[in-house]
Scaffold this motif. Structure first.
Motif, mmCIF file in Angstrom:
data_model
loop_
_atom_site.group_PDB
_atom_site.id
_atom_site.type_symbol
_atom_site.label_atom_id
_atom_site.label_comp_id
_atom_site.label_asym_id
_atom_site.label_seq_id
_atom_site.Cartn_x
_atom_site.Cartn_y
_atom_site.Cartn_z
ATOM 1 N N GLU A 285 0.865 -1.334 0.052
ATOM 2 C CA GLU A 285 -0.105 0.056 0.231
ATOM 3 C C GLU A 285 0.867 1.164 -0.011
ATOM 4 O OE1 GLU A 285 -2.357 -0.487 3.664
ATOM 5 O OE2 GLU A 285 -3.473 -2.080 2.622
ATOM 6 N N GLN A 286 1.887 1.289 0.802
ATOM 7 C CA GLN A 286 2.957 2.203 0.645
ATOM 8 C C GLN A 286 3.903 2.573 -0.233
ATOM 9 O OE1 GLN A 286 2.695 4.918 3.198
ATOM 10 N NE2 GLN A 286 0.713 3.612 3.819
ATOM 11 N N GLN A 287 3.943 1.456 -1.102
ATOM 12 C CA GLN A 287 4.981 1.461 -2.452
ATOM 13 C C GLN A 287 5.038 2.754 -3.043
ATOM 14 O OE1 GLN A 287 7.551 -0.899 -2.094
ATOM 15 N NE2 GLN A 287 8.543 0.595 -3.329
ATOM 16 N N LEU A 288 3.685 2.881 -3.572
ATOM 17 C CA LEU A 288 3.321 3.823 -4.715
ATOM 18 C C LEU A 288 3.846 5.465 -4.079
ATOM 19 C CD1 LEU A 288 2.327 4.903 -7.423
ATOM 20 C CD2 LEU A 288 -0.262 5.053 -6.428
ATOM 21 N N ILE A 289 3.458 5.643 -2.794
ATOM 22 C CA ILE A 289 3.862 7.023 -2.067
ATOM 23 C C ILE A 289 5.530 6.790 -2.215
ATOM 24 C CG2 ILE A 289 3.811 8.470 -0.227
ATOM 25 C CD1 ILE A 289 1.002 7.030 0.378
ATOM 26 N N GLN A 292 6.825 7.716 -5.608
ATOM 27 C CA GLN A 292 6.565 9.099 -6.095
ATOM 28 C C GLN A 292 7.600 10.003 -5.421
ATOM 29 O OE1 GLN A 292 2.473 9.664 -4.971
ATOM 30 N NE2 GLN A 292 1.702 8.688 -6.947
ATOM 31 N N LYS A 293 7.992 9.757 -4.251
ATOM 32 C CA LYS A 293 9.025 10.547 -3.363
ATOM 33 C C LYS A 293 10.600 10.045 -3.876
ATOM 34 C CE LYS A 293 8.691 12.051 0.481
ATOM 35 N NZ LYS A 293 8.684 12.266 1.848
ATOM 36 N N GLY A 294 10.812 8.667 -4.445
ATOM 37 C CA GLY A 294 12.024 8.559 -5.007
ATOM 38 C C GLY A 294 12.724 7.892 -3.940
ATOM 39 N N ILE A 295 12.148 7.167 -2.809
ATOM 40 C CA ILE A 295 12.437 6.355 -1.735
ATOM 41 C C ILE A 295 12.390 5.092 -1.821
ATOM 42 C CG2 ILE A 295 12.114 6.156 0.948
ATOM 43 C CD1 ILE A 295 10.785 9.020 1.022
ATOM 44 N N VAL A 367 8.319 7.151 5.620
ATOM 45 C CA VAL A 367 8.383 7.569 4.247
ATOM 46 C C VAL A 367 8.026 9.166 4.269
ATOM 47 C CG1 VAL A 367 7.007 7.538 1.924
ATOM 48 C CG2 VAL A 367 7.491 5.506 3.103
ATOM 49 N N GLN A 368 7.054 9.605 4.871
ATOM 50 C CA GLN A 368 6.876 10.948 5.026
ATOM 51 C C GLN A 368 8.111 11.843 5.298
ATOM 52 O OE1 GLN A 368 3.616 11.757 7.258
ATOM 53 N NE2 GLN A 368 3.140 13.613 6.683
ATOM 54 N N TYR A 369 8.803 11.471 6.331
ATOM 55 C CA TYR A 369 9.756 12.421 6.914
ATOM 56 C C TYR A 369 11.379 11.672 6.441
ATOM 57 C CZ TYR A 369 6.285 14.256 9.819
ATOM 58 O OH TYR A 369 5.180 14.623 10.341
ATOM 59 N N THR A 370 11.164 11.048 5.441
ATOM 60 C CA THR A 370 12.590 10.765 4.641
ATOM 61 C C THR A 370 12.500 11.348 3.333
ATOM 62 O OG1 THR A 370 12.555 8.450 5.643
ATOM 63 C CG2 THR A 370 13.966 8.823 3.895
ATOM 64 N N PRO A 371 13.494 12.234 3.093
ATOM 65 C CA PRO A 371 13.645 12.990 1.765
ATOM 66 C C PRO A 371 14.290 11.977 0.683
ATOM 67 C CG PRO A 371 15.376 13.528 3.209
ATOM 68 C CD PRO A 371 14.734 12.714 4.157
ATOM 69 N N VAL A 382 13.899 3.375 3.345
ATOM 70 C CA VAL A 382 12.993 2.788 4.454
ATOM 71 C C VAL A 382 12.983 1.317 4.504
ATOM 72 C CG1 VAL A 382 10.829 2.897 5.647
ATOM 73 C CG2 VAL A 382 11.442 4.916 4.322
ATOM 74 N N GLN A 383 13.533 0.774 5.631
ATOM 75 C CA GLN A 383 13.672 -0.767 5.852
ATOM 76 C C GLN A 383 12.622 -1.239 6.895
ATOM 77 O OE1 GLN A 383 17.804 -1.500 6.606
ATOM 78 N NE2 GLN A 383 18.380 -1.258 4.512
ATOM 79 N N VAL A 384 11.853 -2.232 6.556
ATOM 80 C CA VAL A 384 10.791 -2.976 7.741
ATOM 81 C C VAL A 384 11.720 -4.174 7.974
ATOM 82 C CG1 VAL A 384 8.598 -3.594 8.249
ATOM 83 C CG2 VAL A 384 9.114 -1.500 6.868
ATOM 84 N N LYS A 385 11.900 -4.693 8.944
ATOM 85 C CA LYS A 385 12.556 -5.938 9.278
ATOM 86 C C LYS A 385 11.783 -6.574 10.370
ATOM 87 C CE LYS A 385 17.080 -7.869 10.745
ATOM 88 N NZ LYS A 385 18.130 -7.673 11.189
#
Length: 489
Positions: A285-289, A292-295, A367-371, A382-385
């Motif tokens: 679900e968060q992949q598209l956002i 779009q931010k290039g993260i 994602v929101q606070y990572t440039p 952003v890594q989820v482990k």
């Protein structure tokens, strides 16, 4: 307001305690007084019984009463004994005439033949306790024995007891008042803190609601003021209103959720929740956002011998080293676990919806606070482990098993001074940020409430301008320990 409430609370506490102490002191006084009187009465009854048995009674012929008391023979040896005990003895004839007495002067007290103890007032400072007994042989009354005991044997200890009880009760009431004042402060402290939180919460909620409502009102007024507005501009105004109403809806839902949590109305719908599958949905679900931010957003699952995942020929560890691989970035959302006997390796008992909301908030914040580009010209990631850990007890032995989820990023980070307040409601690290980037300030408060509902723990480590790591630990219950595939001690 709080000082007045504190004074009333301390006053009530002191009053109730004082009443109880007075009742206790009164009870002690009455008990001791009755005990002393009973002891004196028992002594008088014992003396009169002993004297009655020692009386020398002689038969007399030719009279109405065939017997009489030999006074001299009866009281030859008893005078000194009764004087030593502060007890006075009087012998009366059947007609009430005084025959013999240990008193230096006769008492001006009429004879009461009732065989009961009574208190006689000779003067305000001279009281006696008396007991009268009939001396009789068969049906003939030979006279009356009256014994008297000074009342000071009762009043002296009673007066001392009254002084002691008065001093003790007064000191106890004063001590209770002081302790009550301190306890009222302790009792009022959480109330004051709750009131301040409620006041701040109300102010923040009003502020959050007022801004969107004012903006909606302004857009509607602009639209109504110009009936000939161009359709394109009118559509733009409606989109702004729609966006603001959506923000209001999210804010109201968040407030409602927290209010229900506080009142205990939110009860998790317990069911087996596979966290690996849940995290895959959140990442998808968060992949598209993130794109779009290039993260670069990635999910890391431990590699196990019995739990094979179909990674489209890319193993789990490849995502750690392929941060620049765009193909891996596309494949991350297609992970599907194969069904196997051990597909419950990362399954816990929980509420799917609440856990999804928890990890969505955490990943969304990351994602929101990572440039896209950091200060060091590094690509944002952003890594989820997900991993299974076994915590050790204080004695060094292995304890219970926990599932741990870490959400890491190399974003802007959080100042160290803000970490203790990060879970407070409506708290923002930088209030000057726009609402589009700062949100409502309820996301982490909701996350902590969900973790607490699942009896877990949440912890945040962050370094300003270097990134943030959020660690969520959830306990495993009713699952076999030997089926765990990966233990990191």
């Amino acid at each position: 307001m709080f000082q007045a409430t504190r004074r009333r609370l301390a006053l009530w506490y002191t009053t109730v305690t004082a009443v109880l102490l007075l009742l206790f002191a009164t009870g002690v006084y009455l008990y001791v007084r009755s005990t002393l009187i009973e002891r004196v009465d028992d002594t008088l009854k014992h003396v009169v019984e002993v004297v009655d048995r020692s009386l020398v009674i002689q038969p007399i012929a030719g009279t109405v009463t065939p017997y009489q008391i030999n006074v001299e023979a009866s009281f030859r040896d008893n005078t000194q004994a009764v004087e030593d005990d502060h007890i006075d003895l009087e012998l009366f004839s059947p007609t009430g005439q005084l025959l013999w007495s240990t008193l230096s002067e006769p008492l001006d007290v009429p004879l009461h033949p009732r065989q009961t103890a009574e208190t006689v007032h000779l003067s305000p400072d001279h009281l006696l306790r008396q007991f009268t007994k009939r001396v009789e042989v068969g049906r003939y009354v030979l006279g009356y024995l009256r014994v008297s005991h000074p009342w000071f044997e009762v009043t002296k200890p009673i007066r001392q007891l009254i002084v002691d009880l008065t001093v003790g009760t007064t000191l106890m009431i004063l001590s209770t008042a002081a302790i009550g004042w301190l306890l009222s402060e302790i009792a009022m402290k959480p109330v004051r803190e709750s009131y301040q939180r409620l006041k701040q919460f109300t102010a923040d909620a009003s502020h959050e609601l007022r801004n969107p409502i004012a903006t909606i009102q302004a857009n509607v007024q602009v639209a109504l003021a110009d009936p000939d507005m161009e359709p394109q501009w009118q559509r733009h105004q409606l989109k702004v209103v729609e966006r603001l109403t959506q923000r209001l809806g999210r804010l109201v839902n968040d407030l409602l959720f927290l209010a229900r949590v506080d009142s205990g109305m939110v009860q998790p719908e317990w069911q087996p929740v596979p966290l690996d599958a849940l995290l895959m949905e959140v990442i998808e679900e968060q992949q598209l956002i993130a794109d779009q931010k290039g993260i670069f957003l990635s999910l890391h699952l431990p590699e196990t011998p019995d739990f094979d995942l179909n990674y489209n020929d890319v193993n789990a560890e490849s995502f750690v080293d392929s941060t620049s691989d765009s193909e891996a970035r596309d494949r991350i959302t297609t992970l599907q676990p194969l069904q196997s006997p051990d597909d419950e390796a990362f399954t816990i008992l929980g509420d799917w919806n609440q856990l999804a909301r928890l990890f969505t908030n955490l990943v969304s914040n990351a994602v929101q606070y990572t440039p896209a580009k950091t200060d060091k010209d590094e690509e944002g990631w952003v890594q989820v482990k997900l991993e299974l850990v076994k915590r050790s007890t204080k004695s060094g032995r292995q304890g219970s098993s926990w599932i741990q989820v870490q959400v890491r990023d190399n974003g802007i980070g959080i100042p160290e001074t803000a970490l203790p307040l990060i879970f407070d409601r409506f708290y923002r690290i930088d209030p000057a940020r726009t609402h589009d980037t700062a949100g409502s300030g309820l996301g982490l408060a909701i996350a902590k409430a969900i973790v607490d509902n699942h009896h877990g723990q949440i912890h945040i480590d962050s370094i300003l301008n270097h990134g943030t790591t959020v660690t969520v630990s959830l306990p495993i219950s009713q699952l076999d320990t030997h089926k765990r595939l990966y233990v990191n001690s």
